[in-house]
Design an enzyme around this catalytic site. Structure first.
Site, PDB file in Angstrom:
ATOM      1  N   THR A 111     -22.531  29.865  -4.365  1.00  0.00           N
ATOM      2  CA  THR A 111     -23.699  29.782  -4.497  1.00  0.00           C
ATOM      3  C   THR A 111     -24.713  29.564  -3.533  1.00  0.00           C
ATOM      4  O   THR A 111     -26.052  29.981  -4.120  1.00  0.00           O
ATOM      5  CB  THR A 111     -23.907  28.456  -5.536  1.00  0.00           C
ATOM      6  OG1 THR A 111     -23.404  27.522  -4.062  1.00  0.00           O
ATOM      7  CG2 THR A 111     -22.945  28.300  -6.110  1.00  0.00           C
ATOM      8  N   GLU A 151     -13.717  31.637   5.881  1.00  0.00           N
ATOM      9  CA  GLU A 151     -13.381  32.955   7.210  1.00  0.00           C
ATOM     10  C   GLU A 151     -14.582  33.439   6.524  1.00  0.00           C
ATOM     11  O   GLU A 151     -15.191  34.147   7.582  1.00  0.00           O
ATOM     12  CB  GLU A 151     -12.561  34.019   6.999  1.00  0.00           C
ATOM     13  CG  GLU A 151     -12.763  35.252   7.519  1.00  0.00           C
ATOM     14  CD  GLU A 151     -12.504  34.861   9.353  1.00  0.00           C
ATOM     15  OE1 GLU A 151     -11.122  33.900   9.332  1.00  0.00           O
ATOM     16  OE2 GLU A 151     -13.175  35.322   9.876  1.00  0.00           O
ATOM     17  N   ALA A 176     -19.261  38.649   7.240  1.00  0.00           N
ATOM     18  CA  ALA A 176     -19.256  38.425   6.096  1.00  0.00           C
ATOM     19  C   ALA A 176     -17.283  39.003   6.156  1.00  0.00           C
ATOM     20  O   ALA A 176     -16.515  37.829   6.593  1.00  0.00           O
ATOM     21  CB  ALA A 176     -19.539  39.886   5.406  1.00  0.00           C
ATOM     22  N   LEU A 234     -15.748  40.295   8.423  1.00  0.00           N
ATOM     23  CA  LEU A 234     -15.027  41.034   9.497  1.00  0.00           C
ATOM     24  C   LEU A 234     -13.348  39.062   9.708  1.00  0.00           C
ATOM     25  O   LEU A 234     -14.257  38.387   9.986  1.00  0.00           O
ATOM     26  CB  LEU A 234     -15.827  40.406  10.774  1.00  0.00           C
ATOM     27  CG  LEU A 234     -16.795  42.293  10.136  1.00  0.00           C
ATOM     28  CD1 LEU A 234     -17.716  42.723  11.030  1.00  0.00           C
ATOM     29  CD2 LEU A 234     -15.556  43.477  10.188  1.00  0.00           C
ATOM     30  N   GLU A 249     -29.911  37.336   1.879  1.00  0.00           N
ATOM     31  CA  GLU A 249     -29.260  35.430   1.385  1.00  0.00           C
ATOM     32  C   GLU A 249     -30.627  35.464  -0.331  1.00  0.00           C
ATOM     33  O   GLU A 249     -31.170  36.169  -0.372  1.00  0.00           O
ATOM     34  CB  GLU A 249     -29.228  34.549   2.713  1.00  0.00           C
ATOM     35  CG  GLU A 249     -28.897  34.321   3.324  1.00  0.00           C
ATOM     36  CD  GLU A 249     -27.581  33.692   3.649  1.00  0.00           C
ATOM     37  OE1 GLU A 249     -26.973  32.914   3.282  1.00  0.00           O
ATOM     38  OE2 GLU A 249     -26.525  34.718   4.233  1.00  0.00           O
ATOM     39  N   ASP A 272     -29.983  31.534   9.475  1.00  0.00           N
ATOM     40  CA  ASP A 272     -28.407  32.228   8.956  1.00  0.00           C
ATOM     41  C   ASP A 272     -27.567  32.644   9.786  1.00  0.00           C
ATOM     42  O   ASP A 272     -26.473  32.129   9.561  1.00  0.00           O
ATOM     43  CB  ASP A 272     -28.718  33.255   7.955  1.00  0.00           C
ATOM     44  CG  ASP A 272     -27.073  34.147   7.701  1.00  0.00           C
ATOM     45  OD1 ASP A 272     -27.114  33.484   6.662  1.00  0.00           O
ATOM     46  OD2 ASP A 272     -27.562  35.657   8.561  1.00  0.00           O
ATOM     47  N   LYS A 322     -24.318  30.945  11.430  1.00  0.00           N
ATOM     48  CA  LYS A 322     -23.483  30.729  12.304  1.00  0.00           C
ATOM     49  C   LYS A 322     -22.293  30.729  13.521  1.00  0.00           C
ATOM     50  O   LYS A 322     -21.161  30.723  13.875  1.00  0.00           O
ATOM     51  CB  LYS A 322     -23.300  33.205  12.383  1.00  0.00           C
ATOM     52  CG  LYS A 322     -23.326  33.420  10.588  1.00  0.00           C
ATOM     53  CD  LYS A 322     -24.231  34.337  10.495  1.00  0.00           C
ATOM     54  CE  LYS A 322     -23.842  35.171   8.699  1.00  0.00           C
ATOM     55  NZ  LYS A 322     -24.662  36.697   8.710  1.00  0.00           N
ATOM     56  N   GLY A 337     -23.309  41.936   2.665  1.00  0.00           N
ATOM     57  CA  GLY A 337     -22.966  43.177   1.259  1.00  0.00           C
ATOM     58  C   GLY A 337     -21.420  42.441   0.932  1.00  0.00           C
ATOM     59  O   GLY A 337     -20.915  41.855   0.572  1.00  0.00           O
TER      60      GLY A 337
HETATM   61  N1  NAI Z   1     -24.617  38.255   0.471  1.00  0.00           N
HETATM   62  C1  NAI Z   1     -23.574  38.428   1.819  1.00  0.00           C
HETATM   63  O1  NAI Z   1     -23.454  39.174   1.878  1.00  0.00           O
HETATM   64  C2  NAI Z   1     -22.440  36.700   1.727  1.00  0.00           C
HETATM   65  C3  NAI Z   1     -23.655  35.809   2.065  1.00  0.00           C
HETATM   66  N2  NAI Z   1     -22.542  35.172   1.539  1.00  0.00           N
HETATM   67  C4  NAI Z   1     -22.992  33.392   1.424  1.00  0.00           C
HETATM   68  O2  NAI Z   1     -22.566  33.856  -0.452  1.00  0.00           O
HETATM   69  C5  NAI Z   1     -23.380  32.783  -1.077  1.00  0.00           C
HETATM   70  C6  NAI Z   1     -23.584  33.890  -2.144  1.00  0.00           C
HETATM   71  O3  NAI Z   1     -24.345  34.667  -1.539  1.00  0.00           O
HETATM   72  P1  NAI Z   1     -25.390  35.835  -2.911  1.00  0.00           P
HETATM   73  O4  NAI Z   1     -24.154  36.401  -4.004  1.00  0.00           O
HETATM   74  O5  NAI Z   1     -25.697  36.930  -2.075  1.00  0.00           O
HETATM   75  O6  NAI Z   1     -25.985  35.265  -3.957  1.00  0.00           O
HETATM   76  P2  NAI Z   1     -27.035  35.265  -4.751  1.00  0.00           P
HETATM   77  O7  NAI Z   1     -28.162  34.541  -5.243  1.00  0.00           O
HETATM   78  O8  NAI Z   1     -26.746  36.763  -4.905  1.00  0.00           O
HETATM   79  O9  NAI Z   1     -25.787  34.884  -6.092  1.00  0.00           O
HETATM   80  C7  NAI Z   1     -26.088  33.499  -5.672  1.00  0.00           C
HETATM   81  C8  NAI Z   1     -25.863  32.737  -7.283  1.00  0.00           C
HETATM   82  O10 NAI Z   1     -25.510  31.106  -7.543  1.00  0.00           O
HETATM   83  C9  NAI Z   1     -25.999  30.454  -8.157  1.00  0.00           C
HETATM   84  N3  NAI Z   1     -26.173  29.567  -7.955  1.00  0.00           N
HETATM   85  C10 NAI Z   1     -27.167  28.720  -7.272  1.00  0.00           C
HETATM   86  N4  NAI Z   1     -27.749  27.231  -6.978  1.00  0.00           N
HETATM   87  C11 NAI Z   1     -26.718  27.060  -8.464  1.00  0.00           C
HETATM   88  C12 NAI Z   1     -25.987  25.552  -8.563  1.00  0.00           C
HETATM   89  N5  NAI Z   1     -26.484  24.317  -8.088  1.00  0.00           N
HETATM   90  N6  NAI Z   1     -25.574  25.078  -9.561  1.00  0.00           N
HETATM   91  C13 NAI Z   1     -24.482  26.405  -9.559  1.00  0.00           C
HETATM   92  N7  NAI Z   1     -24.793  27.970  -9.837  1.00  0.00           N
HETATM   93  C14 NAI Z   1     -25.691  28.368  -8.623  1.00  0.00           C
HETATM   94  C15 NAI Z   1     -27.282  31.161  -9.253  1.00  0.00           C
HETATM   95  O11 NAI Z   1     -27.216  31.054 -10.558  1.00  0.00           O
HETATM   96  C16 NAI Z   1     -26.452  32.626  -8.799  1.00  0.00           C
HETATM   97  O12 NAI Z   1     -25.420  33.328 -10.035  1.00  0.00           O
HETATM   98  C17 NAI Z   1     -24.451  32.512  -0.225  1.00  0.00           C
HETATM   99  O13 NAI Z   1     -24.243  31.209   0.071  1.00  0.00           O
HETATM  100  C18 NAI Z   1     -24.456  32.994   1.089  1.00  0.00           C
HETATM  101  O14 NAI Z   1     -25.217  33.336   2.331  1.00  0.00           O
HETATM  102  C19 NAI Z   1     -21.961  35.203   2.683  1.00  0.00           C
HETATM  103  C20 NAI Z   1     -21.554  35.773   3.630  1.00  0.00           C
HETATM  104  C21 NAI Z   1     -22.168  37.571   3.237  1.00  0.00           C
HETATM  105  N1  LIG Z   2     -27.187  37.453   5.351  1.00  0.00           N
HETATM  106  C1  LIG Z   2     -26.874  37.618   5.796  1.00  0.00           C
HETATM  107  C2  LIG Z   2     -24.874  37.834   4.835  1.00  0.00           C
HETATM  108  C3  LIG Z   2     -23.982  37.596   5.617  1.00  0.00           C
HETATM  109  O1  LIG Z   2     -23.542  36.699   5.721  1.00  0.00           O
HETATM  110  C4  LIG Z   2     -26.623  38.312   6.610  1.00  0.00           C
HETATM  111  O2  LIG Z   2     -27.549  40.111   6.869  1.00  0.00           O
HETATM  112  O3  LIG Z   2     -25.535  38.919   7.363  1.00  0.00           O
END
Ligand code: NAI
Ligand SMILES: N[C@@H](CC=O)C(=O)O
Length: 801
Positions: free
Chosen positions: A541, A592, A597, A599, A653, A664, A668, A782
């Site tokens: 989330t 991890e 991400a 890696l 994010e 962010d 990390k 991603g």
């Molecule tokens: N997108 C990326 O490349 C990467 C993302 N992350 C982490 O993954 C997590 C998710 O990122 P994304 O999928 O990109 O975000 P996103 O914004 O696409 O999805 C977030 C989801 O969480 C839900 N959500 C938010 N607050 C909530 C709550 N209080 N209760 C229930 N559901 C809730 C939203 O409705 C949505 O479904 C973040 O913490 C991000 O830092 C980590 C590494 C890489």
């Molecule tokens: N928003 C982050 C996602 C991975 O942690 C980034 O761009 O590196």
């Protein structure tokens, strides 16, 4: 028709006209394919009425007469309803109830041979049932004859629990039944002494009779029709989710029965132990089901898995010196028979206390002498009462003790710690001792462990955006012989959906919006109370509210996996608390994907540390979004456009300001620092933000709308770097306990300057990699790579179990 089949109908299978009709149908079908021999118990409730009668004093003749009248009426009216009301049939039934009346009022018998008198009274139940059923079968064109076994089953004179004289019984039964040309409807449960006094055979006596007949006639098959689905994994009154076992061996049954299973008594197996007879236990309420098949050679299959709960027991410990004297007390022949698990003693060494577990009633008989012994030795005997044994049987214990470890871990995660664990070497059985309510919970959890695919992992997925949505897709596609996943619940910020049998990507699209409102207390409660034995909570989330709930999940024995960087970068005490909780509960907390991400950065650093290396410096680019933005600027795309596409592509994010502010990357580097054992807080980091000063106070939407005002600034900045054959990169460094993060202008042909797409590159300088650093490089953001990294964390947990 060379086959012989024995059909045994228990009391519940003959409880009323509709059940008797069903039994007739079974006989009709069976008799088409084999010679059919029937064994019957008394009609449901009749033995209890006869027992009650035997306990009524003759001075209360009214009460006795009432029962006598009701029993006669019950049987005769059933006979009429079922179309068997010939004069002869009525006379035979009435003669039995006349006999009952005469025996009941026989004062000499009652007083002089009370036990024989009572057995005679009880015998009327089976005899009336055999006459009734034979009459009904004959009336339905299945010529039948009642056979009363007091003439053929010969026993000693242990009334109430008589012992068979095997050779003579076999001979007499064989002689009586071998050449009968009608269907024999035989009384179960009864025999007679050499002096022709009626005896009864005790618990499960009718099944026993059926087995004696199967042996005498060299039968091929026997069916026991009863009121449960077959042999179950547990008593459904204690474990409502108990499952039917498809097949078992004679040896399995003997092992189960010795430790409290009730469906088949081990003595039933004795007469046919060496034969090729097959036994099927079937449910009269569900005749369409196939029940449990029992035969001699099913020994090595995986079906053998069951739980019994026995008790209540007393538990106490005494110095080893006293154990021998207590054992002598327990050896007295006049003690009440408390069954095969009446008591047990564990003695590890002379210096350790001996542990005694004994049935409550046995302890009550021995309490005085035990207390006396203790007083003599000046010991206070402290006993724990009303404990129950949860006995677990599984074929898995043939190969190793892994199942014991897994079950103990599972119970431990749910806060259940047995008072005592008993494991016999080379047995497929072990037992755990608990107070009653805990025993019930443990039995339900172990049942779930035994019946569910033991390779199954249950998952609750919070957040189904870029990463969570992709993860659900990967789980759907995942195939392995060793592991299977079952997503029991998913939620986003507004809705929650549950399904014990598993949710899929399509549910996300079609069903989630129809789910319940997301309520975190309810989610925690449901996951805590659920009897899933191996549950992982995945937080995708990025929400602070959710990251603050991890201790609750860990406390409930639920593993936590997350790509969210929040929990590891709250205050240091929270970081420490998560690790303490996970270790205390024997569960995993995996993250991890918090850095780079998909890696393998965190695991590599931990591997180096574990093998004794010392990390000197960590530096490089760990933001995929930042690399993407600067790459796009190099191509002439505007800054604001690049930010918007980075969000659409799932790199940025949930709130892209977290990338642009450097938060962010800061999270990390803080996570990495804490992995190295450094005690740092977010405020200790030096971070350059890319958020323009005038936009700092705006909300997310207004910020994104006004970002284009700064496109020119970023273009100029990039042009300046390009004029020096350089480019911009957002870098970070951890060295000497300090973290610095910001924009750098670097040569275009340098390793960092060469990064493309969402490229990340982390250099690890350590004692071993001092000259040439270890480099981890690849796409660092991603949905695909991140979801795959989360799946890897999940798989690591399944492998640790
Ligand atoms: N997108 C990326 O490349 C990467 C993302 N992350 C982490 O993954 C997590 C998710 O990122 P994304 O999928 O990109 O975000 P996103 O914004 O696409 O999805 C977030 C989801 O969480 C839900 N959500 C938010 N607050 C909530 C709550 N209080 N209760 C229930 N559901 C809730 C939203 O409705 C949505 O479904 C973040 O913490 C991000 O830092 C980590 C590494 C890489
Ligand atoms: N928003 C982050 C996602 C991975 O942690 C980034 O761009 O590196």
């Amino acid at each position: 028709m060379s086959q012989t089949h024995i059909l045994k109908f228990g009391g519940t299978s003959l409880q009323d006209a509709s059940f008797i009709n069903r039994a007739v149908q079974v006989v009709k079908e069976k008799s088409k394919e084999a010679r059919t021999v029937i064994v019957v118990s008394a009609i449901s409730g009749v033995t209890e009425r006869l027992l009650a009668l035997s306990n009524i004093s003759p001075s209360k003749a009214d009460k006795a007469n009432k029962i006598l009248k009701e029993l006669r009426k019950g049987h005769t009216s059933l006979l009429t309803r079922l179309g068997g009301s010939t004069k002869e049939n009525f006379e035979q039934l009435n003669a039995l109830f006349d006999e009952l009346r005469a025996v009941y009022f026989n004062e000499d018998l009652r007083t002089e041979k009370h036990k024989a008198w009572r057995d005679h009274i009880l015998s009327i139940g089976e005899r009336a049932s055999a006459h009734l059923f034979a009459s009904v079968l004959s009336a339905r064109q299945l010529p039948s004859v009642p056979v009363e076994t007091q003439h053929y089953v010969k026993t000693d004179n242990t009334f109430g629990e008589a012992n068979i004289i095997p050779g003579l019984t076999r001979e007499l039964l064989n002689e009586a039944l071998q050449s009968l040309d009608k269907i024999a409807v035989i009384t179960g449960f009864i025999g007679s002494t050499q002096q022709h006094e009626i005896t009864t055979l005790g618990r499960s006596g009718s099944d026993y009779t059926a087995a004696l007949i199967a042996d005498a006639l060299n039968a091929d098959h026997m069916e026991i029709w009863t009121d449960v689905d077959g042999v179950l994994t547990a008593d459904p009154k204690i474990v409502p989710e108990a499952r039917n076992l498809e097949y078992l061996s004679f040896e399995d049954i003997a092992e189960l029965s010795a430790h409290g299973a009730k469906v088949i008594h081990p003595k039933t197996i004795n007469p046919v132990r060496k034969s090729d007879l097959t036994i099927r236990v079937r449910n009269s309420y569900k005749p369409e089901q196939s029940g449990t098949l029992i035969r001699r050679e099913h020994q090595t299959n995986g079906e053998f898995r069951s739980i019994t709960v026995t008790g209540p027991f007393i538990y106490f410990e005494v110095p080893d010196s006293l154990a021998s004297e207590i054992s002598r007390l327990l050896d007295q022949p006049e003690l009440p028979d408390s069954g095969s698990d009446g008591f047990s003693i564990s003695r590890t060494s002379r210096f350790e206390p001996a542990q005694f577990v004994m049935k409550n009633e046995l302890y009550d008989t021995l309490e005085k002498p035990l207390q006396e012994l203790a007083r003599r030795e000046d010991i206070e005997l402290s006993v724990s009462r009303d404990l129950f044994r949860v006995n677990t049987f599984t074929n898995k214990l043939k190969e190793s003790d892994r199942a014991v470890t897994q079950i103990l871990q599972l119970l431990h995660r749910k806060g259940l710690r047995p008072r005592r664990i008993h494991r016999e070497n080379n047995r497929r059985y072990f037992s755990l001792l608990f107070p009653e309510e805990q025993a019930r919970r443990a039995a339900n959890l172990i049942n779930e462990y035994l019946i569910s695919d033991s390779n199954r992992t249950d998952i609750f997925l919070a957040g189904v955006g870029a990463v969570g949505g992709k993860l659900l897709e990967l789980i759907d596609e995942f195939e392995s012989k060793e592991v299977s996943f079952n997503v029991v619940g998913i939620c986003n910020s507004t809705h929650t959906l549950w399904n014990n049998r598993g949710l899929h990507k399509r549910d996300l699209e079609e069903q989630l919006a129809k789910g319940n409102e997301t309520d975190w207390q309810e989610i925690i409660q449901k996951l805590t109370d659920g009897d899933w034995h191996h549950t992982i909570f995945v937080d995708a989330t990025g929400s602070e509210e959710v990251a603050r709930l991890y201790p609750d999940f860990l406390e409930a024995g639920i593993h936590v996996v997350t790509p969210s960087k929040l929990a590891n970068t709250f205050e240091q005490s929270y970081y420490d608390r998560l690790r303490e909780k996970a270790s205390a509960k024997g569960v995993s907390f995996r993250y991890e994907t918090n850095v780079g991400a998909g890696l393998p950065i965190i695991s590599t650093i931990n591997d180096l540390l574990e093998s004794g290396d010392k990390i000197l410096e960590l530096s490089g680019v760990v933001s995929g979004t930042m690399t993407y933005l600067f790459n796009e600027l190099e191509k002439g795309v505007s800054f604001s456009e690049a930010v918007s596409v980075a969000k659409q592509k799932g790199y940025a994010e949930p709130d892209p300001r977290d990338d642009l502010s450097g938060e962010d990357v800061a999270r990390k580097f803080l996570t990495l620092a804490r992995e190295l054992g450094l005690q740092l807080e977010m405020e200790d980091l030096q971070v350059e933000s890319l958020i323009p000063e005038p936009l700092k106070e705006l909300d997310r939407e207004s910020f994104l709308e006004r970002l284009s005002e700064f496109d020119e600034y970023w273009k100029e900045h990039m042009d300046e770097a390009a004029s020096k054959d350089e480019t911009l990169r957002y870098t970070g460094k951890l060295k000497d306990g300090k973290i610095t993060i910001g924009v750098e202008s670097l040569p275009l042909n340098s390793p960092l300057g060469q990064l493309k797409g969402t490229g990340n590159m982390l250099r690890i300088f350590s004692s071993r990699y001092a000259e040439t650093p270890m480099i981890i490089q690849g796409a660092g953001a991603g949905r695909e790579v991140t979801a795959a990294g989360v799946l890897n964390d999940i798989l690591k947990i399944t492998k640790e179990q």
